[in-house]
Design a protein around this motif. Structure first.
Motif, PDB file in Angstrom:
ATOM      1  N   ALA A 135     -10.292  16.541   3.910  1.00 21.60           N
ATOM      2  CA  ALA A 135     -10.674  16.063   5.232  1.00 21.60           C
ATOM      3  C   ALA A 135      -9.743  14.945   5.706  1.00 21.60           C
ATOM      4  O   ALA A 135      -9.325  14.910   6.869  1.00 21.60           O
ATOM      5  CB  ALA A 135     -12.123  15.571   5.216  1.00 21.60           C
ATOM      6  N   LEU A 136      -9.400  14.037   4.798  1.00 25.61           N
ATOM      7  CA  LEU A 136      -8.506  12.943   5.167  1.00 25.61           C
ATOM      8  C   LEU A 136      -7.097  13.447   5.453  1.00 25.61           C
ATOM      9  O   LEU A 136      -6.395  12.910   6.311  1.00 25.61           O
ATOM     10  CB  LEU A 136      -8.471  11.889   4.065  1.00 25.61           C
ATOM     11  N   ALA A 137      -6.667  14.492   4.734  1.00 29.67           N
ATOM     12  CA  ALA A 137      -5.355  15.074   5.024  1.00 29.67           C
ATOM     13  C   ALA A 137      -5.321  15.625   6.445  1.00 29.67           C
ATOM     14  O   ALA A 137      -4.346  15.436   7.180  1.00 29.67           O
ATOM     15  CB  ALA A 137      -5.029  16.175   4.019  1.00 29.67           C
ATOM     16  N   GLY A 138      -6.408  16.292   6.841  1.00 29.60           N
ATOM     17  CA  GLY A 138      -6.497  16.771   8.221  1.00 29.60           C
ATOM     18  C   GLY A 138      -6.603  15.627   9.210  1.00 29.60           C
ATOM     19  O   GLY A 138      -5.993  15.658  10.285  1.00 29.60           O
ATOM     20  N   THR A 139      -7.356  14.604   8.834  1.00 28.54           N
ATOM     21  CA  THR A 139      -7.484  13.431   9.699  1.00 28.54           C
ATOM     22  C   THR A 139      -6.140  12.743   9.893  1.00 28.54           C
ATOM     23  O   THR A 139      -5.773  12.360  11.008  1.00 28.54           O
ATOM     24  CB  THR A 139      -8.491  12.443   9.084  1.00 28.54           C
ATOM     25  N   ASN A 140      -5.405  12.590   8.799  1.00 29.46           N
ATOM     26  CA  ASN A 140      -4.109  11.934   8.888  1.00 29.46           C
ATOM     27  C   ASN A 140      -3.148  12.727   9.774  1.00 29.46           C
ATOM     28  O   ASN A 140      -2.386  12.151  10.551  1.00 29.46           O
ATOM     29  CB  ASN A 140      -3.512  11.760   7.494  1.00 29.46           C
ATOM     30  N   ALA A 141      -3.177  14.045   9.650  1.00 27.05           N
ATOM     31  CA  ALA A 141      -2.335  14.877  10.514  1.00 27.05           C
ATOM     32  C   ALA A 141      -2.741  14.721  11.975  1.00 27.05           C
ATOM     33  O   ALA A 141      -1.887  14.654  12.872  1.00 27.05           O
ATOM     34  CB  ALA A 141      -2.434  16.344  10.081  1.00 27.05           C
TER      35      ALA A 141
ATOM     36  N   VAL B 264       0.862  -1.183   0.000  1.00 25.76           N
ATOM     37  CA  VAL B 264       0.000   0.000   0.000  1.00 25.76           C
ATOM     38  C   VAL B 264       0.895   1.228   0.000  1.00 25.76           C
ATOM     39  O   VAL B 264       2.047   1.170   0.440  1.00 25.76           O
ATOM     40  CB  VAL B 264      -0.942   0.042   1.230  1.00 25.76           C
ATOM     41  N   THR B 265       0.364   2.331  -0.504  1.00 22.32           N
ATOM     42  CA  THR B 265       1.116   3.581  -0.507  1.00 22.32           C
ATOM     43  C   THR B 265       1.097   4.196   0.890  1.00 22.32           C
ATOM     44  O   THR B 265       0.306   3.808   1.761  1.00 22.32           O
ATOM     45  CB  THR B 265       0.514   4.576  -1.500  1.00 22.32           C
ATOM     46  N   GLU B 266       1.968   5.169   1.087  1.00 21.36           N
ATOM     47  CA  GLU B 266       1.998   5.882   2.364  1.00 21.36           C
ATOM     48  C   GLU B 266       0.644   6.516   2.655  1.00 21.36           C
ATOM     49  O   GLU B 266       0.148   6.459   3.789  1.00 21.36           O
ATOM     50  CB  GLU B 266       3.072   6.962   2.309  1.00 21.36           C
ATOM     51  N   GLN B 267       0.021   7.098   1.617  1.00 19.87           N
ATOM     52  CA  GLN B 267      -1.262   7.760   1.821  1.00 19.87           C
ATOM     53  C   GLN B 267      -2.355   6.763   2.150  1.00 19.87           C
ATOM     54  O   GLN B 267      -3.166   6.978   3.059  1.00 19.87           O
ATOM     55  CB  GLN B 267      -1.640   8.542   0.559  1.00 19.87           C
TER      56      GLN B 267
ATOM     57  N   ASP C 122      -4.597   6.451   5.553  1.00 23.83           N
ATOM     58  CA  ASP C 122      -6.056   6.404   5.538  1.00 23.83           C
ATOM     59  C   ASP C 122      -6.579   5.201   6.314  1.00 23.83           C
ATOM     60  O   ASP C 122      -7.559   5.282   7.059  1.00 23.83           O
ATOM     61  CB  ASP C 122      -6.572   6.338   4.102  1.00 23.83           C
ATOM     62  N   LEU C 123      -5.916   4.050   6.146  1.00 23.93           N
ATOM     63  CA  LEU C 123      -6.334   2.834   6.852  1.00 23.93           C
ATOM     64  C   LEU C 123      -6.068   2.955   8.351  1.00 23.93           C
ATOM     65  O   LEU C 123      -6.844   2.449   9.173  1.00 23.93           O
ATOM     66  CB  LEU C 123      -5.618   1.620   6.281  1.00 23.93           C
ATOM     67  N   VAL C 124      -4.974   3.630   8.716  1.00 20.59           N
ATOM     68  CA  VAL C 124      -4.718   3.894  10.129  1.00 20.59           C
ATOM     69  C   VAL C 124      -5.841   4.740  10.716  1.00 20.59           C
ATOM     70  O   VAL C 124      -6.360   4.461  11.803  1.00 20.59           O
ATOM     71  CB  VAL C 124      -3.360   4.598  10.322  1.00 20.59           C
ATOM     72  N   ALA C 125      -6.248   5.779   9.983  1.00 20.81           N
ATOM     73  CA  ALA C 125      -7.327   6.642  10.457  1.00 20.81           C
ATOM     74  C   ALA C 125      -8.624   5.855  10.607  1.00 20.81           C
ATOM     75  O   ALA C 125      -9.340   6.002  11.605  1.00 20.81           O
ATOM     76  CB  ALA C 125      -7.522   7.810   9.490  1.00 20.81           C
ATOM     77  N   LEU C 126      -8.937   5.005   9.625  1.00 23.06           N
ATOM     78  CA  LEU C 126     -10.147   4.193   9.708  1.00 23.06           C
ATOM     79  C   LEU C 126     -10.093   3.281  10.924  1.00 23.06           C
ATOM     80  O   LEU C 126     -11.077   3.172  11.679  1.00 23.06           O
ATOM     81  CB  LEU C 126     -10.295   3.363   8.427  1.00 23.06           C
ATOM     82  N   SER C 127      -8.959   2.630  11.139  1.00 23.03           N
ATOM     83  CA  SER C 127      -8.824   1.706  12.266  1.00 23.03           C
ATOM     84  C   SER C 127      -8.940   2.438  13.595  1.00 23.03           C
ATOM     85  O   SER C 127      -9.501   1.892  14.564  1.00 23.03           O
ATOM     86  CB  SER C 127      -7.481   0.975  12.187  1.00 23.03           C
TER      87      SER C 127
END
Length: 398
Positions: free
Chosen positions: A333-339, A44-47, A51-56
């Motif tokens: 939104a995901l960029a903010g979530t990832n941060a 998987v890519t870094e991005q 995203d999967l980390v955020a979902l988990s």
């Protein structure tokens, strides 16, 4: 067919490698996973990983295990998700069941080598946080989100606050990252081999088990039903996973007299000393309980019951997650979530990872050397072994 079998075997091998070497709890596991799945194997890519980390993190249950299930599913389908879970979980679960069968009580908290494993986890987490910060928050606005998320998480240590921080990071990203983030046209989203009907069935199954098992338990005196209900509930209602589930498990098995308090504490000490997910502690509790089924069968039932909600939630969420992440609004939104997730991980690096492991100057030196070694791409198993040996040697000298 051969490619599919090869992918499944690759998933099992990679997950087993992680299950044998990933010490330090869910935050450290994310660092190990990133090293294996993003850097080493490039599945998987870094991005996508972020995203999967955020979902988990947003779902209840063990975050690192759910992350592994998601990556295994993307790589090799639903069986790949099961194999990813088996490889990551079975080594620690088998060790804890054996510990339950062979011992009655033990105190591992003072063992020097166990402390060394904690120090190795500090290094792994520090390296992971630094790498994810550079990749996912490379500009000032996202770095500010990281810092704000870390401060809030440290100031109000609650799993629910973490969920709120993730949601808040998403809202800030949606509103404030117009210049920094556009639509993800340069990245192909991972293909999720799960249909939406199956996903909806999984989410429905999660609700049915959560609501139906307590009703079934109240209608019967069968202890097997009570065991399944207790551990399914534990896996369904706890955000943050890991140590957060311990009070609920204590209430579940100690207060009704299923497991003596000294055995519970001994098993917790053993769970700290083995790699893999702390939710494998459920296997010890199922094996050590007084009512039948106990032993190996009880351990297997408890282990499966506590992880079933994770499969249902991940498989129920992945198809929709993959679809909505493509829009420019969702990208921001995901960029903010990832941060925000990086901020949460940074806070976890401070406490409990650093505060529980670094107790003296020598510990800080070992942790720093471990971080440098991980950044320098030394194999994690070598870093873990070196830290364990160093801490054990100091304990014997002292």
């Amino acid at each position: 067919m051969d490619d599919t079998r090869s992918s499944r075997l690759d998933v099992l091998v990679a997950a087993t490698r992680l299950g044998l070497t990933s010490f330090g709890g869910p935050v450290a596991h994310i660092g190990y996973f990133r090293r294996e799945y993003v850097e080493r194997r490039r599945w998987v890519t870094e991005q996508a990983f972020a995203d999967l980390v955020a979902l988990s993190q947003m779902l209840p249950g063990p975050a690192s295990s759910q992350l592994g299930i998601a990556i295994g599913t993307i790589r090799a389908g639903r069986l790949g998700g099961v194999l990813a879970w088996l490889g990551f979980t079975l080594p620690s679960a088998a060790a804890l069941v054996a510990f339950a069968l062979l011992t009655t009580a033990a105190d591992l908290a003072s063992a020097g080598w166990v402390h060394g494993l904690q120090l190795a986890a500090v290094g792994v987490v520090a390296a992971a946080v630094l790498a994810m910060w550079r990749s996912l928050a490379p500009d000032v606005p996202r770095s500010l989100i990281v810092l704000v998320a870390a401060v809030i998480t440290l100031a109000i240590p609650s799993p629910w606050i973490q969920v709120g921080v993730i949601v808040g990071g998403g809202l800030l990203g949606r509103l404030a990252l117009h210049r920094a983030i556009g639509a993800r046209q340069d990245e192909v989203a991972p293909i999720v081999p799960i249909g939406r009907r199956f996903a909806v069935a999984c989410l429905a199954g999660f609700v049915v088990l959560l609501v139906g098992l307590p009703i079934l338990r109240s209608a019967t005196s069968d202890h097997t039903v009570a065991l399944v209900e207790a551990f399914d509930r534990s896996g369904s209602l706890v955000f943050g996973g890991g140590h957060v589930v311990l009070p609920l498990l204590h209430e579940t098995v100690v207060e009704p007299g299923w497991v003596a308090d000294d055995r519970f504490l001994a098993g917790y000490g053993a769970a700290q000393a083995v790699p893999g997910p702390l939710f494998s502690f459920s296997a010890f509790l199922g094996a050590a309980e007084i009512p039948e089924p106990n032993g190996s069968l009880g351990g297997a039932i408890a282990l499966i019951a506590i992880f079933v909600p994770s499969f249902l939630l991940i498989w129920g969420s992945l198809p929709f997650w993959s679809a909505i992440r493509r829009s420019s609004d969702v990208a921001r939104a995901l960029a903010g979530t990832n941060a925000a997730v990086v901020g949460i991980l940074a806070a976890a690096l401070v406490t409990p990872v650093w505060t529980s492991a670094v107790l003296r100057p020598f510990d800080a030196v070992v942790a720093a050397v471990a971080a440098v070694a991980v950044i320098g791409r030394m194999p994690p198993v070598a870093v873990v072994a070196a830290c364990a040996v160093a801490a054990e040697a100091l304990a014997r000298i002292a």
